[in-house]
Write an enzyme that holds these catalytic residues in place. Structure first.
Site, short mmCIF file in Angstrom:
data_model
loop_
_atom_site.label_atom_id
_atom_site.label_comp_id
_atom_site.label_asym_id
_atom_site.label_seq_id
_atom_site.Cartn_x
_atom_site.Cartn_y
_atom_site.Cartn_z
CD GLU A 123 2.68 -43.29 -6.26
OE1 GLU A 123 2.25 -42.75 -6.85
OE2 GLU A 123 2.63 -44.49 -6.75
CG ASP A 175 -10.96 -34.43 -12.53
OD1 ASP A 175 -11.48 -35.62 -13.11
OD2 ASP A 175 -11.83 -33.74 -14.36
CG HIS A 180 7.52 -44.93 -10.26
ND1 HIS A 180 7.17 -45.55 -9.15
CD2 HIS A 180 5.88 -44.08 -10.17
CE1 HIS A 180 6.05 -45.82 -8.08
NE2 HIS A 180 5.40 -44.43 -9.41
CG ASP A 214 2.09 -43.06 -11.65
OD1 ASP A 214 1.80 -44.17 -12.52
OD2 ASP A 214 2.48 -42.51 -11.54
#
Length: 780
Positions: free
Chosen positions: A381, A442, A357, A470
């Protein structure tokens, strides 16, 4: 004896007469009889024995099979002593010759019951993924267990009962089973399942057993592993922590599948979850933490520990390991690694979280001089958000993650990804920071509806300095990435959402190799399509690709930075010390006084400035071949012509001309294509615009008369330097060898010297790993 043919009954009679003759008293007269064939005699004896054995099998007594339930009750009685059954089994002698089978009516689909699916008509309520009439499908589970109770492993009835219990609890129909006790110890069993088998063998003296199950039923055999551990994992008496039952298992999908169906499997042969978790057998620890199906994807989290894994730095601190401790070299104190999978694709790993990351976020963030508004696409996450919030310049972050379930699970099971508690001025959980706004929608729709071509003029305050994509890898095997990376309207809306000096970074998938075909013909064809769309877009000023090999994946991870302005090159190619100073100025401090960035620094950024060779190699396999690919190296057949101190060996001499200027002249014939003073060119130096500006400021501060040397140096740079071919990089190349004495002429037609590596007439392409790798050669 004379050979003759007789019927069988006559041969038997002759045999009887011969016996009587042999036992009767001898007579004086010569005995008479038929001649005998010895071969016929032997055949007659064999036939008699076969008939006798057959009669014994048909009419003899039937052996009684053991009553397993009664044996188990006996073992549970107070009078039962440990090891008694094992001694009894060994006393049986050749017990291996006996067969122990549960005998009963042969089961059928109709007699199994409604709990089991009838696969004969193909109407499974829960079919195996990819299972259809044209493809053989099945599951194979291998289980190895260690440190199991020796008496249990030598007890045929207890093991047989465990076999029955496993199949019952797992709802796998068992038709029959056969078990054998072996000498001196051990038991082998095989069970016939409705659609395959289950079998195992034990080594009591070593506490070991191996088991395998193959079935075509819809029951996921991975879910059966805990049942197997419960039924067969009987621990040793008074077992220590080191002697606890250890289980290793492997799960495979079997059969022949088409390429298209294989892409849809979450744990098929091409699945990351199969490669990293379910398939490897030699893993000390495999534990499923989460396995849920959201409205958009399958979410799986596993804890794994490989054979040979050793303690990490955190493990060392946790367990106070000192130098010389032998546990440094074992897995005893090593912590399992946590893996996140989405639709079977590996997304992140706990051990390499920061490497991945930080490599994704900070190169793009530092490519902008002052990032205030940032957008994140995906990143459920929370780790990407964590890295963005480390920049004190950031005032607002819009995170668009379609799947709210991923965020919910990450909060509970991946807290290290979204932990901002050590950052001064940031919320404890990154998701809760007031600068962050999360949209569960979306991303394509979100961007197109706000920044699409039909929206009109976008307010400057609504634009982003940095957009971080990402999400999925733009590779062909990822069928869910098609719209995200190949929709022109979506890409246009992302670029339209940027400020004039904005930057986009995209997770670009797996690194290529020098063996890959042309980029539009291999498995990375979708990525090439994305690259071409970005190259042709009028808002794209520069595209910079880089790799990070420490993300934990099998291959290096690749990232693509897209700059809307050439000015980002100046930031991208900044020196390591300059980047380190920016980190000091910009990155948040921590409560723990530890560095906020664990992996990224100026030297790391320096390594990203030169794309690996494979990017250049594959790029030059484009059709037609890009112009610059012909100049990736010098012509090895060309002559090198240098200016040396030795006049006899030197190809040039220096002479003052009539106008007072000093020039360089050829002392020998120079052929077309020869290289002129390459050593002198190689000694050229590069000065940045910032450094030159600082020198100018210094001359102003020091005052006239005390800066003569600096003034002359600056004049030399202006006269003999030329700008870098890379627009926006902000540097000047200054020749200091004999080449700076070569005179300039007004037109190219009058010149007799040209560049070693010519420049394209139309200027540098938007994307070219050739120029990025060899920019100094092209500059000189």
């Amino acid at each position: 004896c004379k050979f003759s043919r007789f019927p069988l009954n006559k041969n038997i009679r002759l045999f009887s007469n011969w016996l009587l003759t042999m036992t009767a008293p001898a007579e004086t007269e010569q005995p008479t009889g038929y001649p005998i064939d010895v071969r016929v005699l032997i055949a007659a004896m064999a036939s008699t024995m076969a008939l006798a054995f057959g009669a014994g099998v048909v009419f003899g007594p039937t052996p009684a099979f053991p009553n397993h339930n009664e044996d188990i009750k006996a073992m549970e009685s107070p009078n039962f002593e440990s090891g008694e059954l094992a001694r009894n089994l060994m006393d049986l002698g050749s017990k291996i010759k006996e067969t122990h089978v549960n005998v009963g009516e042969a089961p059928s689909y109709e007699s199994i019951g409604s709990d089991f699916a009838d696969r004969r008509n193909g109407s499974l309520a829960f079919p195996l993924e990819g299972d259809n009439e044209e493809e053989l499908a099945g599951q194979h589970l291998l289980v190895d267990m260690k440190n199991v109770n020796a008496d249990f492993l030598n007890s045929e009835p207890r093991l047989a009962q465990a076999l029955v219990d496993v199949t019952t609890e797992a709802k796998i129909p068992l038709l029959s089973y056969h078990c054998h006790s072996l000498e001196p110890a051990g038991v082998s069993c095989v069970g016939v399942l409705l659609e395959s088998h289950i079998s195992f063998h034990t080594w009591p003296e070593d506490g070991l057993m191996t088991l395998d199950v193959f079935t075509c039923t819809p029951t996921n055999l991975i879910s059966v592993v805990p049942t197997i551990e419960k039924m067969f994992g009987v621990p040793q008496e008074n077992a220590s922590e080191k002697e606890k039952v250890l289980t290793m298992w492997s799960h495979e999908l079997r059969g022949f599948k088409t390429d298209e169906s294989r892409k849809t499997l979450k744990n098929g042969m091409n699945s990351d979850m199969t490669w990293w978790v379910t398939s490897p057998l030699e893993m000390l620890h495999k534990k499923e933490i989460v396995s849920v199906q959201s409205d958009f994807q399958r979410i799986d989290i596993w804890d794994v520990l490989d054979v040979g894994d050793t303690p990490s730095y955190k493990d060392m601190l946790k367990h106070n390991l000192e130098e010389g401790d032998p546990r440094f070299f074992t897995s005893e104190l090593a912590s399992p690694e946590r893996l996140l999978f989405l639709d079977g694709k590996l997304q992140s790993m706990s051990e390499t979280d920061h490497e991945y990351h930080e490599s994704l976020v900070h190169p793009a963030m530092f490519a902008h001089t002052n990032p205030k508004r940032v957008s994140i696409i995906g990143g459920g996450e929370g780790a990407t958000l964590r890295e963005v919030l480390k920049h004190r310049t950031v005032e607002e972050v819009k995170m668009i993650e379609i799947d709210a379930k991923v965020i919910e699970i990450a909060r509970e099971f991946l807290p290290y990804n979204n932990d901002c508690s050590d950052l001064v001025g940031v919320a404890k959980c990154c998701f809760d920071d007031p600068r962050a706004e999360i949209f569960n929608i979306d991303a394509q729709h979100w961007f197109i509806s706000r920044y699409g071509s039909d929206v009109g003029e976008v307010k400057e305050e609504d634009k982003f300095n940095v957009v971080i994509l990402d999400a999925l890898n733009p590779e062909d095997e990822n069928i869910n990435a098609n719209g995200l990376f190949t929709d022109p309207e979506f890409l246009n809306s992302m670029l339209n959402s940027l400020t004039d000096d904005g930057v986009i970074v995209i997770q670009a998938g797996t690194a290529p190799t020098i063996h890959d075909p042309a980029p539009d013909k291999g498995k990375f064809a979708q990525r090439e399509k994305l690259f071409l769309m970005l190259e042709e877009h009028s808002d794209t000023a520069a595209m910079l690709v880089y790799e990070e090999a420490h993300c934990g994946f099998e291959d290096p991870s690749t990232f693509l930075v897209i700059c809307k302005s050439h000015s980002c090159r100046k930031q991208w190619y900044a020196g390591a010390d300059a980047i380190d100073f920016q980190i000091y100025e910009r990155i948040a401090v921590t409560h723990s006084k530890e560095r906020a960035l664990q992996h990224f620094d100026g030297s790391t950024q320096y390594s990203y400035q030169y794309p690996p060779k494979a990017w250049e190699t594959v790029y030059c396999r484009r059709e037609p071949t890009p112009f610059e690919c012909a100049y990736r190296g010098l012509d090895m057949d060309a002559e090198l012509r240098d200016l040396t101190e030795d006049e006899e060996s030197s190809d040039f001499y220096i002479e003052k001309m009539e106008d007072g200027e000093v020039g360089v002249f050829a002392s020998n014939a120079i052929n077309k294509g020869d290289y002129i003073m390459p050593e002198a060119l190689a000694s050229s130096f590069v000065i940045s615009d910032d450094s030159k500006s600082n020198l100018v400021d210094t001359t102003k501060i020091m005052g006239t008369g005390s800066t003569l040397v600096l003034d002359n140096f600056l004049e030399f740079i202006d006269k003999h330097g030329h700008r870098s071919i890379s627009e926006g990089i902000g540097s000047t190349i200054v020749e200091v060898g004999g080449t700076f004495l070569i005179r300039s002429v007004a037109s190219k037609e009058d010149a007799n010297v040209d560049r070693m590596i010519p420049r394209p007439a139309e200027g540098l392409p938007t994307y070219s790993p050739v120029y990025e790798r060899n920019r100094r050669s092209f500059d000189v």
